[in-house]
Enzyme design. Structure first.
Site, short mmCIF file in Angstrom:
data_model
loop_
_atom_site.label_atom_id
_atom_site.label_comp_id
_atom_site.label_asym_id
_atom_site.label_seq_id
_atom_site.Cartn_x
_atom_site.Cartn_y
_atom_site.Cartn_z
N HIS A 119 0.47 -1.27 -0.15
CA HIS A 119 -0.31 0.20 -0.13
C HIS A 119 0.82 1.39 0.20
O HIS A 119 1.98 1.22 0.36
CB HIS A 119 -0.42 0.01 1.12
CG HIS A 119 -0.10 0.12 2.78
ND1 HIS A 119 0.60 -0.85 3.14
CD2 HIS A 119 0.15 1.00 3.57
CE1 HIS A 119 0.75 0.00 4.22
NE2 HIS A 119 1.10 1.02 4.37
N ARG A 156 7.81 -8.93 14.78
CA ARG A 156 8.34 -8.15 14.64
C ARG A 156 7.48 -6.65 15.26
O ARG A 156 5.89 -6.95 15.75
CB ARG A 156 8.21 -7.37 13.82
CG ARG A 156 7.95 -6.27 13.55
CD ARG A 156 8.05 -5.72 10.90
NE ARG A 156 8.30 -4.64 10.80
CZ ARG A 156 9.13 -3.59 10.96
NH1 ARG A 156 10.23 -4.24 11.17
NH2 ARG A 156 9.11 -2.46 10.28
N ASP A 178 0.98 4.88 1.82
CA ASP A 178 0.06 5.85 3.24
C ASP A 178 -0.35 7.31 2.40
O ASP A 178 -0.20 7.73 2.06
CB ASP A 178 1.08 5.88 4.51
CG ASP A 178 1.90 4.46 4.77
OD1 ASP A 178 1.40 3.35 4.53
OD2 ASP A 178 2.89 5.09 5.73
N HIS A 217 4.73 0.03 -0.02
CA HIS A 217 5.96 -0.55 1.29
C HIS A 217 4.83 -1.84 1.49
O HIS A 217 3.46 -1.86 1.42
CB HIS A 217 6.36 0.05 2.05
CG HIS A 217 5.14 1.33 3.09
ND1 HIS A 217 4.55 2.11 2.26
CD2 HIS A 217 4.87 0.95 3.78
CE1 HIS A 217 3.50 2.81 3.03
NE2 HIS A 217 3.81 2.06 4.53
C1 OGA Z 1 1.35 1.02 8.39
C2 OGA Z 1 2.72 -0.02 8.16
C3 OGA Z 1 5.11 -0.77 8.51
C4 OGA Z 1 5.00 -1.58 9.55
O1 OGA Z 1 0.73 0.41 9.58
O2 OGA Z 1 0.90 1.24 7.20
O3 OGA Z 1 3.46 0.22 6.88
O4 OGA Z 1 6.34 -2.12 9.23
N1 OGA Z 1 3.34 -0.48 8.27
O5 OGA Z 1 4.13 -2.48 10.09
NI NI Z 2 1.81 2.34 5.94
#
Ligand code: OGA
Ligand code: NI
Length: 332
Positions: A197, A264, A199, A254
């Protein structure tokens, strides 16, 4: 937890091309603008945010996600609250649980996240202090960007995310170790933690523990793994900043892949403008012959369209303007 297991392309490169921006050096402004143009993504070092503050929030976050599911679901909700597997309301799922909170300055005096967290004062204080520090760092980064772009006044971008009524969000994500990875049954396939996606806001600030998983998409379409670094912050250009720079900055695509062995934990601050803020290319960045690539919209309109779309949708597409050239072709 629902599992989404599918074949995803493995990143091409073994090295990391991620730009690193040293906040203690004002000359970084040039590298910063280049990073936003080439990647829409960069890592910030010498940011001045206390490691102690970050580690307290991480500790509290881990404690929260270790609670029994029945307790976590007491604060389940939409758009703010606890969620598990389902991301948004349009069918996206991932190997993730999360807590989404309103991080706007006008979200209430005293506790920043009033109704969500019953007691734990330490958690609430850590959230408040973290948000305040990260908001300040975000403004510094945005002011460095305006310096690099040669825009006046320097607060042209930072004021969008520091006003009292801006619409900002703090998201805590937890990706538990995924037992399906490395098992024969999964045939070595990847498991999606958080699907690809962009942001939607102006800019997002991510901090994670030392577990890998985050990947960014380069302009040639390949995926690159971002080596985790728990003492730095990673910034993503959001869709709104792409529009304000008339496409000069890239809103980076990303995703997160789940990990077979380690959890994580990430915290993301999404710096958004006020709901009534008009989002349109900044005229001070346009030359006479430049055409606006986007129709203008308000943040509220864009946020609604983001809420109603799938994660991987290209949400900016519906706001793209037909250029004069293509209009001429259409009229022929
Ligand atoms: C998000 C995102 C990445 C992560 O929440 O928009 O890209 O490492 N998260 O959690
Ligand atoms: Ni994100």
């Amino acid at each position: 937890m629902a599992v989404l297991s599918k074949q995803v392309a493995v990143p091409k490169f073994g090295f990391s091309p991620i730009p690193v921006i040293d906040m203690s050096d004002p000359e970084s402004k040039h590298a910063l603008v280049k990073a936003c143009e080439d990647f829409g993504f960069f890592k910030v070092i010498n940011h001045g945010i206390s490691a102690e503050l970050v580690s307290v929030l991480e500790h509290e976050t881990v404690e929260f996600f270790s609670l029994p599911k029945s307790e976590k679901t007491l604060v389940a909700g939409y758009p703010f609250g606890y969620g598990n597997s389902k991301i948004g309301r349009n069918g996206d799922v991932g190997w993730v649980e999360y807590l989404l909170m309103n991080a706007s300055l006008d979200s209430g005096s005293g506790p920043l996240f009033p109704s969500l967290l019953k007691s734990p004062g330490t958690f609430r204080n850590a959230l408040e202090e973290y948000t305040t520090s990260v908001r300040k760092m975000t403004c510094d980064v945005l002011e460095m960007i305006t310096d690099g772009l040669g825009i006046n006044p320097r607060n042209t971008l930072s004021k969008l995310v520091s006003d009292q009524n801006t619409d900002s969000i703090l998201r805590l994500n937890h990706y538990p170790p995924c037992p399906l990875i490395n098992k024969k049954t999964n045939c070595g396939k990847n498991v999606i933690g958080f699907g690809e996606h962009t942001d939607p806001q102006i800019i997002s600030v991510l901090r994670s523990n030392n577990t890998s998983g985050l990947q960014i998409n380069l302009t040639d379409g390949s995926w690159v793994s971002v080596p985790p670094d728990h003492s730095s912050f990673f910034f993503n250009v959001g869709d709104s900043l792409q529009v304000m720079t008339n496409g000069r900055f890239k809103s980076v695509r990303h995703r997160v892949l789940a990990n077979g062995d380690k959890s994580r934990v990430s915290m993301i601050y999404f710096a958004g403008p006020s709901l009534t803020q008009r989002i349109a290319p900044l005229t001070c960045l346009m030359d006479n012959e430049d055409e606006m690539l986007y129709e203008e919209f308000t943040w509220s309109e864009y946020r609604n369209s983001a809420y109603n779309s799938r994660l991987s949708d290209n949400r900016l597409q519906q706001f793209e303007r037909k250029t004069t050239n293509s209009n001429t072709l259409l009229n022929d």
